[in-house]
Design a protein around this motif. Structure first.
Motif, short mmCIF file in Angstrom:
data_model
loop_
_atom_site.label_atom_id
_atom_site.label_comp_id
_atom_site.label_asym_id
_atom_site.label_seq_id
_atom_site.Cartn_x
_atom_site.Cartn_y
_atom_site.Cartn_z
N LEU A 106 -9.57 -4.65 2.24
CA LEU A 106 -8.89 -3.53 1.79
C LEU A 106 -7.45 -3.70 2.11
O LEU A 106 -6.94 -4.36 3.11
N TYR A 107 -6.82 -3.29 1.16
CA TYR A 107 -5.22 -3.41 1.18
C TYR A 107 -4.43 -1.87 0.80
O TYR A 107 -5.23 -1.11 0.06
N ARG A 108 -3.45 -1.92 1.20
CA ARG A 108 -2.48 -0.79 0.61
C ARG A 108 -1.16 -1.37 0.22
O ARG A 108 -0.71 -2.12 0.86
N CYS A 109 -0.86 -0.91 -1.08
CA CYS A 109 0.31 -1.49 -1.67
C CYS A 109 1.08 -0.12 -2.17
O CYS A 109 0.81 0.84 -2.93
N LYS A 110 2.08 0.10 -1.11
CA LYS A 110 2.98 1.22 -1.41
C LYS A 110 3.91 1.41 -2.64
O LYS A 110 3.88 0.32 -3.32
N ASP A 111 4.47 2.56 -2.84
CA ASP A 111 5.36 2.27 -3.90
C ASP A 111 6.48 1.59 -3.84
O ASP A 111 7.17 1.28 -5.13
N ASN A 112 6.86 1.06 -3.02
CA ASN A 112 7.85 -0.10 -2.90
C ASN A 112 7.26 -1.49 -3.13
O ASN A 112 8.13 -2.36 -2.98
N ASN A 113 6.35 -1.55 -3.58
CA ASN A 113 5.57 -2.79 -3.84
C ASN A 113 5.25 -3.68 -2.92
O ASN A 113 4.73 -4.98 -2.69
#
Length: 224
Positions: free
Chosen positions: A203-210
């Motif tokens: 599982l990963y989270r890639c935020k709006d700032n990449n």
């Protein structure tokens, strides 16, 4: 007897692949970030919810960002299908979905559910995508985290948790990625639900700032 050049090539081959995804075949979050940026820029309809999955040839796992793979799926065509009544794009190596209104109801089938559970898990678009290349590099991306009220509700009729079991036997690198916490879950502790995802697929989270972060049992709350 193996000549020195061939032997050296084999050693470099092994080192390259072990360095890219290691023994556990996980994806490096720094490599993953540009891929998610590409998906969002080309296929996401505005800031609206979308789920996208691709199964890249394993030799593209470190360099699919050169667009030789994803550019085969023009954004204009994908978005056209997403805006159709079916709310689905069905490619050989890339699939996508938007939430689909349920006839006679104010509710919608969520995009993750459409890819993993319709018409059933065994014949879903996601299962077909995985079977297309059983050692390929698979990324499942959803803009919003799977909601706790339906998508990750234990035993729920619209839950994707059991469907995620299909990832466990996939031999290639794989990742489940989200960007934002679903707005109706922002005031909840969703770590228990996300643990069910994490049990089945990295599982990963890639935020709006990449900026991408690998979510683990230890940092799950930070990922939220």
């Amino acid at each position: 007897m193996v000549c020195a050049g061939v032997l050296r090539g084999l050693i470099l081959f092994c080192l390259f692949f072990s360095g890219v995804w290691g023994v556990e075949k996980t994806l490096d979050q720094n490599t993953l970030a540009p891929a998610i940026k590409f998906l969002r820029q080309n296929y996401q309809p505005g800031q609206n919810q979308v789920a996208i999955a691709f199964n890249a040839p394993v030799d593209k796992c470190a360099d699919y960002l050169d667009n030789n793979f994803l550019n085969k799926y023009p954004g204009s065509i994908v978005k056209k299908d997403l805006n159709s009544p079916e709310c689905l794009y069905k490619g050989q190596k890339l699939i996508a979905a938007r939430p689909k209104p349920i006839t006679g109801s104010t509710k919608k089938q969520h995009s993750e559910y459409l890819l993993m559970n319709v018409p059933n898990v065994a014949t879903s678009l996601m299962k077909k995508l995985l079977d297309n290349d059983k050692t390929g590099c698979v990324v499942f991306y959803t803009y919003n985290s799977p909601c706790t009220s339906t998508c990750t509700k234990p035993g729920g009729c619209y839950s994707i948790i059991q469907a995620l079991d299909m990832f466990e036997n996939h031999k290639g690198p794989k990742a489940f990625v989200f960007t934002k916490v679903w707005k109706y879950d922002c005031d909840k502790d969703i770590s228990t639900n996300l643990k069910e995802v994490l049990k089945r697929v990295p599982l990963y989270r890639c935020k709006d700032n990449n900026n991408c972060v690998a979510c683990t049992d230890k940092n799950l709350k930070d990922c939220m």
